[in-house]
Every structure is written in C-alpha cells, then in structure tokens.
Design an enzyme around this catalytic site. Structure first.
Site, PDB file in Angstrom:
ATOM      1  N   LYS A  26      -1.871  -3.046   3.000  1.00 46.60           N
ATOM      2  CA  LYS A  26      -2.165  -4.469   3.195  1.00 46.60           C
ATOM      3  C   LYS A  26      -2.325  -4.794   4.671  1.00 46.60           C
ATOM      4  O   LYS A  26      -3.267  -5.477   5.087  1.00 46.60           O
ATOM      5  CB  LYS A  26      -1.039  -5.327   2.611  1.00 46.60           C
ATOM      6  CG  LYS A  26      -1.189  -6.823   2.888  1.00 46.60           C
ATOM      7  CD  LYS A  26       0.006  -7.607   2.398  1.00 46.60           C
ATOM      8  CE  LYS A  26       1.080  -7.773   3.441  1.00 46.60           C
ATOM      9  NZ  LYS A  26       0.781  -8.851   4.425  1.00 46.60           N
ATOM     10  N   ASN A  27      -1.405  -4.313   5.487  1.00 43.95           N
ATOM     11  CA  ASN A  27      -1.413  -4.671   6.904  1.00 43.95           C
ATOM     12  C   ASN A  27      -2.499  -3.953   7.695  1.00 43.95           C
ATOM     13  O   ASN A  27      -2.707  -4.251   8.869  1.00 43.95           O
ATOM     14  CB  ASN A  27      -0.039  -4.389   7.528  1.00 43.95           C
ATOM     15  CG  ASN A  27       1.019  -5.359   7.029  1.00 43.95           C
ATOM     16  OD1 ASN A  27       0.700  -6.468   6.595  1.00 43.95           O
ATOM     17  ND2 ASN A  27       2.270  -4.951   7.074  1.00 43.95           N
ATOM     18  N   ASP A  73       9.788  -4.538   8.019  1.00 49.42           N
ATOM     19  CA  ASP A  73       9.310  -4.784   6.660  1.00 49.42           C
ATOM     20  C   ASP A  73      10.056  -3.965   5.606  1.00 49.42           C
ATOM     21  O   ASP A  73       9.846  -4.160   4.408  1.00 49.42           O
ATOM     22  CB  ASP A  73       7.808  -4.486   6.560  1.00 49.42           C
ATOM     23  CG  ASP A  73       6.959  -5.643   7.072  1.00 49.42           C
ATOM     24  OD1 ASP A  73       7.541  -6.694   7.411  1.00 49.42           O
ATOM     25  OD2 ASP A  73       5.734  -5.501   7.141  1.00 49.42           O
ATOM     26  N   ARG A  91       1.450 -11.116  -2.840  1.00 52.36           N
ATOM     27  CA  ARG A  91       0.716 -11.021  -1.586  1.00 52.36           C
ATOM     28  C   ARG A  91       0.674  -9.600  -1.044  1.00 52.36           C
ATOM     29  O   ARG A  91      -0.227  -9.256  -0.273  1.00 52.36           O
ATOM     30  CB  ARG A  91       1.336 -11.937  -0.521  1.00 52.36           C
ATOM     31  CG  ARG A  91       1.138 -13.428  -0.772  1.00 52.36           C
ATOM     32  CD  ARG A  91       1.701 -14.262   0.372  1.00 52.36           C
ATOM     33  NE  ARG A  91       1.258 -13.707   1.644  1.00 52.36           N
ATOM     34  CZ  ARG A  91       2.083 -13.341   2.630  1.00 52.36           C
ATOM     35  NH1 ARG A  91       3.377 -13.476   2.499  1.00 52.36           N
ATOM     36  NH2 ARG A  91       1.593 -12.858   3.747  1.00 52.36           N
TER      37      ARG A  91
END
Length: 418
Positions: free
Chosen positions: A22-23, A306, A398
């Site tokens: 995602k990042n 994270d 998300r």
C-alpha cells in the site's frame, strides 16, 4: 456499518500470499502524473486507499483502466486540472503526494489539508519547505494549500529536518523535472521510496541514492511511461508473521522481501518464535510460551511504527514484562484502551508502554481506532477466549486486501457481517 466477528482459539496453519505494498503503490500512482505516455502497474492491491487516489487522478484528467485484477493501466498524457477535491484528500493523507507531481508536470497544484488516520502530528511543513527551496511559491488559505511554479522548478540542495517518508517522495517527484540537480539530505530510507525511484527512473528519470540518507536527482525535460511491478507489502507480511507467532501457529508467508523484515524477524525470534527465511518466503512457528521483549520504533531500517500495535498483542500474552517506546508518532497508543478491555495489563507514560503478560485475553466489542490498530484487534481476537466484535473496520479496509479470506484460509474463525 460492517464489522468483524473473530472467534479465538484456532491454531493457524498454511500458506498466505502477500499483496503489493500500500505504502509503495500510492506514491507510484501519484507519480504517474509525471508521464506523458501510458504506464502499467502490476501487483496493485485492491484497497480503498488505492481507489481513492485513482479518483483523485481521474479528477485531474488521468484515464485509469482497472479491468484486469491487480493491474492498473494509467494514461496521463492529458492533464486538465491542478486541484485535488476536498472530499478525497481529507479522506486519505497520501492524496497530498499529487502536489509534487503536479508542480513538476503543470507548474501548479491546489490541495486541501490532508486527512488520514489520527495517529499523531504529521506536519506538511517539510514538504512545503522543500517545494519553496525548489522555487515554488506557496499560498495557504483556509483549509487548502496552493503551490505554483509557472517558470518551472530549479534544482537545489535540501536538508530535511526529519526523514519524512511522504516529504521525501513528494520532493523526488517535484525534482524529477526541475532544471539542474537536486540533492535531498537526511531523507527517509524506506523500501517504498526505492520502489518509487525505480518507477520514476523507468519513465526516464534520473534518481540516484534512494534507500540512503542522500538522494541525487538530475532533472529531465520529459518523463514517459512503462511497466512496473509494485514491491510486496512488508507490513501486511509482518502482521501475518505475528499471527503465526502468537497462537502456536505454523504459517508460510509468501511473496515477501526478507530484507525488508529484518527488525521484525529479529524481535519474533527474541520472543521465542521459530522463523526461517527463504528466497521470497518466511516460515514462522509459534512457541508454546512467548517471552517478553523490548521494542523501540524508529524510521527505517529500525523497527517500523506500523508494526507496533500488532507486536503489542504478542507482548500482552508473553511471559514476563515487555516495553514499547514509540518515537515516530506521539498518538499511536490508541489501541491500548481496546486491548485493556480484552484483559491486557498495560500502563502508558508518555511515549512508553509497559506490558505485563497475562495468560489470556477475552473477547468483547472493540473498535479499530486506526489502520494498524485494527489489524491488532484482529490478532487479539484470534487468541482471545470467546468472540471479539470489531467495529470501525473501514480503517482496516484501507490497508489490508481480503484480510478475512486470507485468515480463513489459514484456519481462523473470522467473518464480516453487516
């Protein structure tokens, strides 16, 4: 509103494949604005955040085809706008990454103040100082920021006050088409930044030093397009590794880059888990009794912030005392109250949490206070007695693709209900 129901007690066993990061994919999609020809991105995870940033680009005139699963075909040959819509930017902080790309491509950008998870202060001052150093004029109004460089950006040397990941990415994009050479010092070193640099270089850019504290960018007149495969998500991989360690599981996590997981693997081994590294997979076997450990979050290559919430779940059921120090975000202990509701023994003081291990956690109703806290609630539910009901799971959506299906294929008793 959807919620997750997790019945604890099942030992997880099997193979799980990790999705694209995602990042990494979010700044790469933003960087597609730079190209005058079509790009194809592979291993794109199907996430709410990806859909959001795609909508931002479409509002700017970019054409996106997502008919092939996990593939985006992006045509940014015709940019017709410079303003990102308020409702999209406030929903996801990464939308602010289009500012650097728009400045480089069309010389102007207007962005609402970014939103995202409420995990602490993430000021955009570093982004704006960098843009100003490159020659952009910044105007801040009520709820928006506008930057302009009608005559183009000019390369310079930029020293970042803090190695911000987002600012490093934004400045790479802005400087990619600036006149002359830009040197960014004290920049972030995350693998996702290396992936972004590889994509920009594939389009014809000249970015050197990504993954080190100093990045050099020789500006080019035009960037084109091409095909790029997104790196695996190291945080999703870490979440499943912790899942295997905490419940005496036996899990093989595939499609990973072990080099990106070194700090987490070291801590799992310290806690007593058996971890075997392969070429593109990691095998974890959880012990009968976990040992208390100490973790301090740091920018890469340190222990990732994270993964802090997920690792705290391990500490909650480990024997003895553990300690977490959060140095990246000042408000990233919101999951503590939820874990305490489940029977955890945690005390916080400032940015430090002391955890005394308990024999059991107990299922109850909890909420996902942010993306990674939501993943932690899932992990806690997997090892708790009884049923855990998790609300506000839009946060989880998300950042985790098919999280329910992936845990179920490992034997977890988890379902999504309306």
């Amino acid at each position: 509103m959807d919620r997750l129901l997790v019945q604890g007690g099942n030992k997880l066993k099997g193979i799980v494949r990790i999705s694209g990061a995602k990042n990494a994919v979010l700044p790469i999609i933003a960087a597609a604005i730079l190209g005058t020809k079509k790009s194809a991105l592979l291993e794109v995870p199907n996430l709410d955040d990806v859909q959001t940033i795609c909508k931002v680009l479409e509002c700017l005139g970019v054409k996106i085809d997502n008919t092939i699963p996990h593939t985006l075909k992006i045509d940014s040959s015709n940019i017709i706008g410079f303003e990102a819509p308020y409702e999209l930017v406030t929903a996801m902080r990464a939308s602010f990454l289009v500012m650097g790309a728009l400045l480089a491509r069309v010389g102007r950008a207007k962005i609402s103040q970014p939103g995202g998870c409420a995990i602490g202060s993430r000021p955009i001052d570093i982004h704006l100082k960098g843009f100003e150093a490159l020659g952009a004029k910044i105007e801040q109004g009520h709820g928006y920021i506008e930057a302009s460089a009608p005559h183009g950006l000019v390369g310079t040397t930029i020293y970042m006050d803090f190695p911000s990941v987002g600012a490093t990415e934004n400045l790479i994009m802005a400087a990619s088409m600036a006149k002359g050479t830009t040197i960014i010092e004290n920049c972030a070193e995350e693998p996702e930044i290396v992936d972004l640099a590889n994509y920009v270089n594939m389009m014809g850019g000249k970015v050197r030093g990504a993954g080190t504290p100093t990045i050099r960018i020789d500006g080019v007149k035009e960037l084109t397009g091409g095909e790029h495969t997104v790196i695996p998500d190291r945080i999703e991989a870490g979440t499943f590794l912790v899942a295997g360690a905490i419940g005496q599981g036996d899990i093989v996590v595939e499609n990973v880059l072990c080099e990106h997981l070194k700090p987490l693997i070291a801590k799992l081994r310290e806690a007593g888990a058996l971890v075997e590294e392969g070429i593109d997979a990691v095998h974890v076997v959880g012990p009968k009794t976990l040992k208390g450990i100490t973790v301090k979050t740091l920018p890469y290559p340190g222990f990732p912030t994270d993964m802090q919430a997920q690792m705290m779940v391990l500490m909650c059921i480990a024997k003895g005392q553990s300690e977490v120090t959060e140095t990246v975000f000042e408000n990233r202990f919101m999951h503590v109250d939820e874990l305490v509701r489940m029977g955890a023994n945690i005390r916080t003081s400032g940015r430090t949490a002391m955890i005394d291990g308990v024999k059991k956690l107990y299922g109850c109703q909890v909420k996902a206070t942010d993306l990674r806290a939501g993943a932690a609630m899932v992990l806690a539910g997997l090892v708790a007695d009884g049923t855990t009901e998790i609300t506000d799971i839009y946060h989880i959506d998300r950042g985790y693709e098919n999280i329910v299906q992936k845990f179920r294929q490992l034997g977890a008793n988890i379902e999504r209900v309306r």
